[in-house]
Motif scaffolding. Structure first.
Motif, PDB file in Angstrom:
ATOM      1  N   LEU A  42       0.911  -1.356  -0.082  1.00 22.10           N
ATOM      2  CA  LEU A  42       0.069  -0.019  -0.149  1.00 22.10           C
ATOM      3  C   LEU A  42       0.964   1.206  -0.024  1.00 22.10           C
ATOM      4  N   VAL A  43       1.708   1.351   0.753  1.00 19.29           N
ATOM      5  CA  VAL A  43       2.687   2.413   0.806  1.00 19.29           C
ATOM      6  C   VAL A  43       3.510   2.538  -0.412  1.00 19.29           C
ATOM      7  N   LEU A  44       4.117   1.337  -0.815  1.00 23.11           N
ATOM      8  CA  LEU A  44       4.547   1.502  -2.141  1.00 23.11           C
ATOM      9  C   LEU A  44       3.929   1.968  -3.343  1.00 23.11           C
ATOM     10  N   ALA A  45       2.613   1.708  -3.390  1.00 27.44           N
ATOM     11  CA  ALA A  45       1.412   1.976  -4.239  1.00 27.44           C
ATOM     12  C   ALA A  45       1.110   3.596  -4.091  1.00 27.44           C
ATOM     13  N   TYR A  46       1.240   3.976  -2.815  1.00 23.20           N
ATOM     14  CA  TYR A  46       0.959   5.456  -2.835  1.00 23.20           C
ATOM     15  C   TYR A  46       2.161   6.355  -3.202  1.00 23.20           C
ATOM     16  N   VAL A  47       3.332   5.736  -3.023  1.00 20.49           N
ATOM     17  CA  VAL A  47       4.576   6.658  -3.149  1.00 20.49           C
ATOM     18  C   VAL A  47       4.584   6.672  -4.734  1.00 20.49           C
ATOM     19  N   LEU A  48       4.609   5.434  -5.549  1.00 20.15           N
ATOM     20  CA  LEU A  48       4.557   5.471  -6.960  1.00 20.15           C
ATOM     21  C   LEU A  48       3.296   6.563  -7.609  1.00 20.15           C
ATOM     22  N   ALA A  49       2.277   6.398  -6.994  1.00 18.51           N
ATOM     23  CA  ALA A  49       1.139   7.443  -7.268  1.00 18.51           C
ATOM     24  C   ALA A  49       1.567   8.919  -7.173  1.00 18.51           C
ATOM     25  N   VAL A  50       2.215   9.193  -6.051  1.00 22.04           N
ATOM     26  CA  VAL A  50       2.568  10.556  -5.887  1.00 22.04           C
ATOM     27  C   VAL A  50       3.699  10.860  -7.080  1.00 22.04           C
ATOM     28  N   ILE A  51       4.672   9.808  -7.396  1.00 25.56           N
ATOM     29  CA  ILE A  51       5.816  10.546  -8.151  1.00 25.56           C
ATOM     30  C   ILE A  51       4.755  10.383  -9.566  1.00 25.56           C
ATOM     31  N   ALA A  52       4.160   9.605  -9.925  1.00 22.88           N
ATOM     32  CA  ALA A  52       3.533   9.657 -11.306  1.00 22.88           C
ATOM     33  C   ALA A  52       2.528  10.623 -11.698  1.00 22.88           C
ATOM     34  N   ALA A  53       1.750  10.963 -10.341  1.00 21.02           N
ATOM     35  CA  ALA A  53       1.014  12.142 -10.590  1.00 21.02           C
ATOM     36  C   ALA A  53       1.738  13.354 -10.781  1.00 21.02           C
ATOM     37  N   ALA A  54       2.715  13.559 -10.017  1.00 22.56           N
ATOM     38  CA  ALA A  54       3.484  14.826 -10.404  1.00 22.56           C
ATOM     39  C   ALA A  54       4.071  15.073 -11.600  1.00 22.56           C
ATOM     40  N   ARG A  55       4.567  14.045 -12.159  1.00 24.76           N
ATOM     41  CA  ARG A  55       5.008  14.185 -13.551  1.00 24.76           C
ATOM     42  C   ARG A  55       3.962  14.163 -14.885  1.00 24.76           C
ATOM     43  N   LEU A  56       2.896  13.455 -14.188  1.00 20.48           N
ATOM     44  CA  LEU A  56       1.785  13.635 -15.330  1.00 20.48           C
ATOM     45  C   LEU A  56       1.038  14.876 -15.394  1.00 20.48           C
ATOM     46  N   ARG A  57       0.761  15.545 -14.177  1.00 17.02           N
ATOM     47  CA  ARG A  57       0.093  16.721 -13.737  1.00 17.02           C
ATOM     48  C   ARG A  57       0.555  18.024 -14.880  1.00 17.02           C
ATOM     49  N   GLY A  58       1.951  18.046 -14.690  1.00 19.90           N
ATOM     50  CA  GLY A  58       2.452  19.152 -15.576  1.00 19.90           C
ATOM     51  C   GLY A  58       2.382  18.989 -17.134  1.00 19.90           C
ATOM     52  N   THR A  59       2.628  17.682 -17.484  1.00 20.67           N
ATOM     53  CA  THR A  59       2.517  17.440 -18.717  1.00 20.67           C
ATOM     54  C   THR A  59       1.125  17.553 -19.257  1.00 20.67           C
ATOM     55  N   LEU A  60       0.385  17.070 -18.624  1.00 25.11           N
ATOM     56  CA  LEU A  60      -1.152  17.413 -18.783  1.00 25.11           C
ATOM     57  C   LEU A  60      -1.969  18.571 -18.857  1.00 25.11           C
ATOM     58  N   THR A  61      -1.253  19.459 -17.988  1.00 29.08           N
ATOM     59  CA  THR A  61      -1.510  20.756 -18.092  1.00 29.08           C
ATOM     60  C   THR A  61      -1.286  21.625 -19.063  1.00 29.08           C
ATOM     61  N   ARG A  62       0.091  21.243 -19.503  1.00 29.16           N
ATOM     62  CA  ARG A  62       0.836  22.102 -20.789  1.00 29.16           C
ATOM     63  C   ARG A  62      -0.306  21.469 -22.139  1.00 29.16           C
ATOM     64  N   LEU A  63      -0.698  20.093 -22.079  1.00 26.61           N
ATOM     65  CA  LEU A  63      -1.309  19.597 -23.496  1.00 26.61           C
ATOM     66  C   LEU A  63      -2.705  20.163 -23.532  1.00 26.61           C
ATOM     67  N   LEU A  64      -3.282  20.309 -22.286  1.00 29.11           N
ATOM     68  CA  LEU A  64      -5.064  20.362 -22.082  1.00 29.11           C
ATOM     69  C   LEU A  64      -5.073  21.945 -22.030  1.00 29.11           C
ATOM     70  N   THR A  65      -4.252  22.807 -21.573  1.00 25.99           N
ATOM     71  CA  THR A  65      -4.693  24.218 -21.522  1.00 25.99           C
ATOM     72  C   THR A  65      -4.809  25.075 -22.907  1.00 25.99           C
ATOM     73  N   PRO A  66      -5.882  25.356 -23.392  1.00 19.92           N
ATOM     74  CA  PRO A  66      -6.337  25.957 -24.443  1.00 19.92           C
ATOM     75  C   PRO A  66      -5.855  27.341 -24.438  1.00 19.92           C
ATOM     76  N   ALA A  67      -5.975  28.080 -25.660  1.00 20.70           N
ATOM     77  CA  ALA A  67      -5.550  29.552 -25.551  1.00 20.70           C
ATOM     78  C   ALA A  67      -6.716  30.136 -24.827  1.00 20.70           C
ATOM     79  N   ALA A  68      -6.329  31.398 -24.193  1.00 20.06           N
ATOM     80  CA  ALA A  68      -7.175  32.302 -23.230  1.00 20.06           C
ATOM     81  C   ALA A  68      -8.401  32.522 -24.091  1.00 20.06           C
ATOM     82  N   GLU A  69      -8.271  32.924 -25.281  1.00 21.76           N
ATOM     83  CA  GLU A  69      -9.500  33.382 -26.186  1.00 21.76           C
ATOM     84  C   GLU A  69     -10.126  32.603 -26.774  1.00 21.76           C
ATOM     85  N   ALA A  70      -9.849  31.212 -26.582  1.00 23.95           N
ATOM     86  CA  ALA A  70     -10.368  30.187 -27.371  1.00 23.95           C
ATOM     87  C   ALA A  70     -11.807  29.633 -26.657  1.00 23.95           C
TER      88      ALA A  70
END
Length: 444
Positions: A42-70
């Motif tokens: 359980l602890v290992l799964a949570y640590v892996l989730a924290v690492i994966a979420a930190a990496r994915l959050r930045g990538t997904l934010t850049r990919l999904l954020t549209p232009a302000a006027e769109a």
């Protein structure tokens, strides 16, 4: 230590039984090597989730954020997906824990601890959804007092027992009988269905309003039909989810029919009148109308029962739809038709009146709002007054002379300036006073 609870209420005995079961499970987990290995996973799964979420959050934010006027559908969809990024951590922990559970069960043929942890991560996901993502007040209230408690009961492994108890408890209303479980299920499903119905209705109304090729009255009619259809389907789905046989509601339909025949006949009349108005298009949103009783204003909204007029002093007048059918209504707008107005004025008796019509007509024609069709400005001699010669200039404009458009005021300014530029006198009232008997001697 044992307690004798035979004299206590049933709910106390039930709670004590569950507490005893939880205590026995906790002791077995604390003394089992398999349980400790599951805790480690359980602890290992949570640590892996924290690492994966930190990496994915930045990538997904850049990919999904549209232009302000769109503002396209894709841009709005991307913004909606971004709202759910807080769920990334608990859902990844849930997925990693599910993988660990399959491994543990294949080794130890037991996975109660890691299964409990997986349910806890799901509870955390539900809590994050309600606290950080849902913004609608109704859904937030439903999530806080219904969805989160259900997730907590599921995390403790008591959902099946609680569901069975609630299913056994029934409520009867006349010839309708349903369980408490179906009532809770209906509350959840009803809230979600009618929220989705409201959202779908708003989206469809925006799409229909954007179809400018259709008549405004037809757009209103289609929007109302779609609205009734959406909520009618939502109601039927809700009855099916709650397990209520629609045939048992026949007596309610009979009562509603009697009510419509007596107390609700005015409402039915206004509803039918509203449908007729939308079909015929005699009056629609945006038109400026004057009713037989003297009320006038622009129609800002048409409901199933009444039309709402907004006057130019900011008041709202609710007019039953039936009044548009049974009384005389003057429609000044008629979806953009032209209207004729006139501006009266006078000139001095010393004026060469043959010059006046051409000067005034040319001046009024320069106004950007005055039309040449169906007729250009027309200056007419109206009569010979006490103080001067009376004229009036008739002109046609789109819309009506009030609110944001002050056509008559602008035309009168043009008339004043034109007469002044051509040295034509605008008379004022004059009176001749005759004093009989001579002027009194004020010195004496």
């Amino acid at each position: 230590m044992e307690f004798d609870l035979t004299g206590q209420p049933e709910i106390v005995q039930l709670a004590a039984g569950y507490a005893l079961q939880i205590w026995e499970i906790a002791k077995s987990w604390a003394l089992s090597p398999a349980a400790w290995s599951q805790f480690a996973l359980l602890v290992l799964a949570y640590v892996l989730a924290v690492i994966a979420a930190a990496r994915l959050r930045g990538t997904l934010t850049r990919l999904l954020t549209p232009a302000a006027e769109a503002e396209s559908i894709i841009a709005r969809s991307r913004r909606t997906v971004l709202m759910f990024l807080p769920l990334l951590l608990p859902l990844l922990a849930y997925v990693f824990t599910a993988v660990g559970e399959s491994v543990v069960r294949s080794i130890f043929d037991s996975g109660a601890v890691i299964a409990f942890g997986k349910r806890v991560f799901l509870f955390l996901a539900v809590r994050t959804l309600v606290r950080d993502i849902i913004s609608d007040p109704l859904l937030k209230l439903l999530g806080k007092y219904v969805l989160i408690p259900i997730a907590a009961i599921y995390a403790l492994g008591l959902l099946d027992a609680v569901s069975a108890k609630l299913t056994e408890t029934t409520i009867s209303l006349g010839n309708i009988s349903f369980s408490v479980m179906s009532l809770i299920r209906g509350l959840i499903a009803g809230s979600v269905l009618f929220w989705l119905g409201g959202w779908s209705n708003r989206q469809s109304a925006q799409f229909i309003e954007s179809q400018q090729d259709m008549r405004p009255s037809l757009r209103q009619l289609i929007a109302k039909v779609v609205e009734f259809s959406i909520f009618g389907i939502a109601f039927l789905l809700l009855m099916n989810i709650m397990g209520i046989n629609l045939s048992t509601l026949a007596f309610i339909g009979g009562a509603v029919g009697v009510g419509l025949g007596f107390g609700l006949q005015k409402i039915a009349s206004n509803f039918i009148s509203g449908v007729i108005l939308l079909i015929e298009g005699q009056a629609t949103v945006g038109d400026y109308v004057e009713l037989d009783g003297g009320e006038s204003g622009r129609i800002v909204k048409m409901t199933a029962r009444a039309a709402i007029l907004e006057t130019f002093d900011g008041r709202w007048i609710v007019v039953p739809n039936e009044d548009f059918i049974t009384t005389r209504v003057v429609n000044y707008s008629d979806s953009g038709s032209a209207n004729r107005y006139e501006a009266p004025f006078s000139v001095s008796y010393d004026t060469d009146i043959n010059r006046v019509p051409a000067l005034i007509e040319a001046a009024v024609a320069t106004h950007p709002g005055v039309l040449n069709e169906p007729y250009p400005p027309d200056c007419e001699l109206r009569g010979f007054g006490d103080s001067g010669i009376d004229f009036a200039v008739e002109f046609w404009v789109n819309g009506f002379d009030d609110g944001p458009n002050k056509f008559t005021s602008d035309v009168l300014f043009l008339i004043w300036n034109t007469l002044k530029e051509n040295d034509i006198e605008i008379p004022y009232p004059q009176r001749v006073v005759e004093i009989k008997g001579g002027v009194p001697d004020l010195a004496s």
